[in-house]
Design a protein around this motif. Sequence first.
Motif, PDB file in Angstrom:
ATOM      1  N   PRO A  75       0.926  -1.114   0.052  1.00 30.87           N
ATOM      2  CA  PRO A  75      -0.104   0.108   0.038  1.00 30.87           C
ATOM      3  C   PRO A  75       0.803   1.302   0.052  1.00 30.87           C
ATOM      4  O   PRO A  75       1.849   1.229   0.552  1.00 30.87           O
ATOM      5  CB  PRO A  75      -0.726  -0.117   1.336  1.00 30.87           C
ATOM      6  N   VAL A  76       0.475   2.226  -0.664  1.00 28.70           N
ATOM      7  CA  VAL A  76       1.089   3.580  -0.761  1.00 28.70           C
ATOM      8  C   VAL A  76       0.091   4.668  -0.578  1.00 28.70           C
ATOM      9  O   VAL A  76      -0.971   4.597  -1.225  1.00 28.70           O
ATOM     10  CB  VAL A  76       1.581   3.829  -2.189  1.00 28.70           C
ATOM     11  N   GLN A  77       0.560   5.405   0.592  1.00 31.31           N
ATOM     12  CA  GLN A  77      -0.297   6.383   0.948  1.00 31.31           C
ATOM     13  C   GLN A  77       0.064   7.799   0.294  1.00 31.31           C
ATOM     14  O   GLN A  77       1.283   8.112   0.171  1.00 31.31           O
ATOM     15  CB  GLN A  77      -0.180   6.778   2.392  1.00 31.31           C
ATOM     16  N   PHE A  78      -0.935   8.435  -0.477  1.00 28.61           N
ATOM     17  CA  PHE A  78      -0.537   9.721  -0.995  1.00 28.61           C
ATOM     18  C   PHE A  78      -1.327  10.986  -0.374  1.00 28.61           C
ATOM     19  O   PHE A  78      -2.533  10.806   0.137  1.00 28.61           O
ATOM     20  CB  PHE A  78      -1.354   9.641  -2.566  1.00 28.61           C
ATOM     21  N   SER A  79      -0.361  12.070  -0.186  1.00 25.41           N
ATOM     22  CA  SER A  79      -0.826  13.230   0.346  1.00 25.41           C
ATOM     23  C   SER A  79      -0.367  14.191  -0.523  1.00 25.41           C
ATOM     24  O   SER A  79       0.298  14.338  -1.564  1.00 25.41           O
ATOM     25  CB  SER A  79       0.060  13.627   1.783  1.00 25.41           C
ATOM     26  N   VAL A  80      -1.028  15.660  -0.518  1.00 23.52           N
ATOM     27  CA  VAL A  80      -0.787  16.702  -1.174  1.00 23.52           C
ATOM     28  C   VAL A  80      -0.854  18.019  -0.424  1.00 23.52           C
ATOM     29  O   VAL A  80      -1.308  18.010   0.419  1.00 23.52           O
ATOM     30  CB  VAL A  80      -1.959  16.663  -2.647  1.00 23.52           C
ATOM     31  N   ARG A  81      -0.110  18.722  -0.995  1.00 19.08           N
ATOM     32  CA  ARG A  81       0.117  20.211  -0.706  1.00 19.08           C
ATOM     33  C   ARG A  81      -0.243  20.976  -1.827  1.00 19.08           C
ATOM     34  O   ARG A  81       0.460  20.871  -2.616  1.00 19.08           O
ATOM     35  CB  ARG A  81       1.315  20.641   0.048  1.00 19.08           C
ATOM     36  N   GLY A 133      -5.542   9.524   0.349  1.00 21.04           N
ATOM     37  CA  GLY A 133      -5.935   8.133   0.374  1.00 21.04           C
ATOM     38  C   GLY A 133      -4.656   7.088   0.084  1.00 21.04           C
ATOM     39  O   GLY A 133      -3.396   7.536   0.152  1.00 21.04           O
ATOM     40  N   THR A 134      -4.996   5.898   0.164  1.00 23.79           N
ATOM     41  CA  THR A 134      -4.159   4.641  -0.001  1.00 23.79           C
ATOM     42  C   THR A 134      -4.392   4.027  -1.292  1.00 23.79           C
ATOM     43  O   THR A 134      -5.667   3.707  -1.808  1.00 23.79           O
ATOM     44  CB  THR A 134      -4.077   4.068   1.062  1.00 23.79           C
ATOM     45  N   VAL A 135      -3.363   3.720  -2.211  1.00 27.49           N
ATOM     46  CA  VAL A 135      -3.519   2.699  -3.424  1.00 27.49           C
ATOM     47  C   VAL A 135      -2.434   1.610  -3.326  1.00 27.49           C
ATOM     48  O   VAL A 135      -1.658   1.609  -2.567  1.00 27.49           O
ATOM     49  CB  VAL A 135      -2.995   3.611  -4.561  1.00 27.49           C
ATOM     50  N   VAL A 136      -2.930   0.837  -4.097  1.00 32.43           N
ATOM     51  CA  VAL A 136      -2.308  -0.515  -3.990  1.00 32.43           C
ATOM     52  C   VAL A 136      -2.385  -1.135  -5.434  1.00 32.43           C
ATOM     53  O   VAL A 136      -3.409  -1.133  -6.158  1.00 32.43           O
ATOM     54  CB  VAL A 136      -2.821  -1.682  -3.047  1.00 32.43           C
ATOM     55  N   ASP A 137      -1.114  -1.629  -5.898  1.00 25.49           N
ATOM     56  CA  ASP A 137      -1.324  -2.316  -7.273  1.00 25.49           C
ATOM     57  C   ASP A 137      -1.859  -3.503  -7.235  1.00 25.49           C
ATOM     58  O   ASP A 137      -1.706  -4.433  -6.455  1.00 25.49           O
ATOM     59  CB  ASP A 137       0.243  -2.475  -7.530  1.00 25.49           C
ATOM     60  N   SER A 138      -2.952  -3.659  -8.070  1.00 30.04           N
ATOM     61  CA  SER A 138      -3.756  -4.832  -8.012  1.00 30.04           C
ATOM     62  C   SER A 138      -3.143  -6.008  -8.867  1.00 30.04           C
ATOM     63  O   SER A 138      -3.832  -7.094  -8.728  1.00 30.04           O
ATOM     64  CB  SER A 138      -5.389  -4.562  -8.243  1.00 30.04           C
ATOM     65  N   GLY A 139      -2.191  -5.811  -9.541  1.00 31.24           N
ATOM     66  CA  GLY A 139      -1.550  -6.843 -10.624  1.00 31.24           C
ATOM     67  C   GLY A 139      -2.150  -6.673 -11.812  1.00 31.24           C
ATOM     68  O   GLY A 139      -1.872  -7.573 -12.657  1.00 31.24           O
ATOM     69  N   GLU A 191       4.265   7.697   0.012  1.00 31.84           N
ATOM     70  CA  GLU A 191       4.906   6.997   1.100  1.00 31.84           C
ATOM     71  C   GLU A 191       4.386   5.471   1.284  1.00 31.84           C
ATOM     72  O   GLU A 191       3.162   5.310   1.356  1.00 31.84           O
ATOM     73  CB  GLU A 191       4.941   7.608   2.441  1.00 31.84           C
ATOM     74  N   SER A 192       5.118   4.505   1.654  1.00 35.84           N
ATOM     75  CA  SER A 192       4.997   2.953   1.522  1.00 35.84           C
ATOM     76  C   SER A 192       5.416   2.664   2.918  1.00 35.84           C
ATOM     77  O   SER A 192       6.388   2.543   3.185  1.00 35.84           O
ATOM     78  CB  SER A 192       5.082   2.290   0.505  1.00 35.84           C
ATOM     79  N   ARG A 193       4.472   2.071   3.785  1.00 37.76           N
ATOM     80  CA  ARG A 193       4.656   1.334   5.158  1.00 37.76           C
ATOM     81  C   ARG A 193       3.936  -0.021   5.182  1.00 37.76           C
ATOM     82  O   ARG A 193       2.792   0.016   4.966  1.00 37.76           O
ATOM     83  CB  ARG A 193       4.528   1.907   6.250  1.00 37.76           C
ATOM     84  N   VAL A 194       4.505  -0.997   5.399  1.00 34.88           N
ATOM     85  CA  VAL A 194       3.913  -2.477   5.725  1.00 34.88           C
ATOM     86  C   VAL A 194       4.355  -2.914   6.948  1.00 34.88           C
ATOM     87  O   VAL A 194       5.519  -2.799   7.212  1.00 34.88           O
ATOM     88  CB  VAL A 194       4.469  -3.369   4.530  1.00 34.88           C
ATOM     89  N   TYR A 195       3.602  -3.282   7.825  1.00 35.87           N
ATOM     90  CA  TYR A 195       3.770  -3.681   9.269  1.00 35.87           C
ATOM     91  C   TYR A 195       3.417  -5.172   9.400  1.00 35.87           C
ATOM     92  O   TYR A 195       2.687  -5.608   8.738  1.00 35.87           O
ATOM     93  CB  TYR A 195       2.797  -2.837  10.080  1.00 35.87           C
ATOM     94  N   ASP A 196       4.341  -5.695  10.087  1.00 31.33           N
ATOM     95  CA  ASP A 196       3.949  -6.970  10.626  1.00 31.33           C
ATOM     96  C   ASP A 196       3.409  -6.977  12.182  1.00 31.33           C
ATOM     97  O   ASP A 196       4.015  -6.681  12.973  1.00 31.33           O
ATOM     98  CB  ASP A 196       5.191  -7.886  10.784  1.00 31.33           C
TER      99      ASP A 196
END
Length: 191
Positions: A58-64, A77-83, A124-129
């Motif tokens: 997942p990649v979160q996008f922000s804007v200024r 919001g957040t986007v993700v590559d669906s393949g 920005e992308s962050r993946v948590y375990d």
Amino acid sequence: MKKIIFIVLAVALAGCHSNVRDSSPSLLKDGVQLQQTKVVADADHAKVIMKSTGFPHPVQFSVRRSSDTDQRAEILGTVVDSGRGKVFGWIAKMNEVTNSAAVKRFPQLEMQVDPGQTVEVIGESRVYDSNYYRYTERVVYACGPMISTFKPEKQKVYLVEFVIIGAGCEQHVYDVTQPQERIPVPSASGL
């Protein structure tokens, strides 16, 4: 006495919000959505599309925007590559519907912007375990924030693409007004 302390603490913590504005969709606010709201590049505006490719993190996008009175970053919001294009079409479609309806991760985000105003898109992308410890989370993958700054022109369509490459990432801006062409957009000076 404990109830009063709890209420005061809850109100104080609710007031301690981060330094960002959040307009990202949520299940409580927007209900079930099978796709993200679409926008158009009309005679007075430009359109910006935000996507991620390379890996389904997942990649979160922000804007200024330079025209905003409040210069804090606004989470879109957040986007993700669906393949799509890499796996069977029905698998990509199932990934998109599940991600969109359940966790508000869309294949792409779109926004309409005013021309001539500098726009800063932050990916920005962050993946948590969350299984690492019982009450803590461990970052498995982190890349960014990647910042792209450009000045859109009216009636144009721009693609901000967050590319995950192995353990790293890149972010690029393209003019995709003509869908068959991807013209790199030079970076503008900051806000």
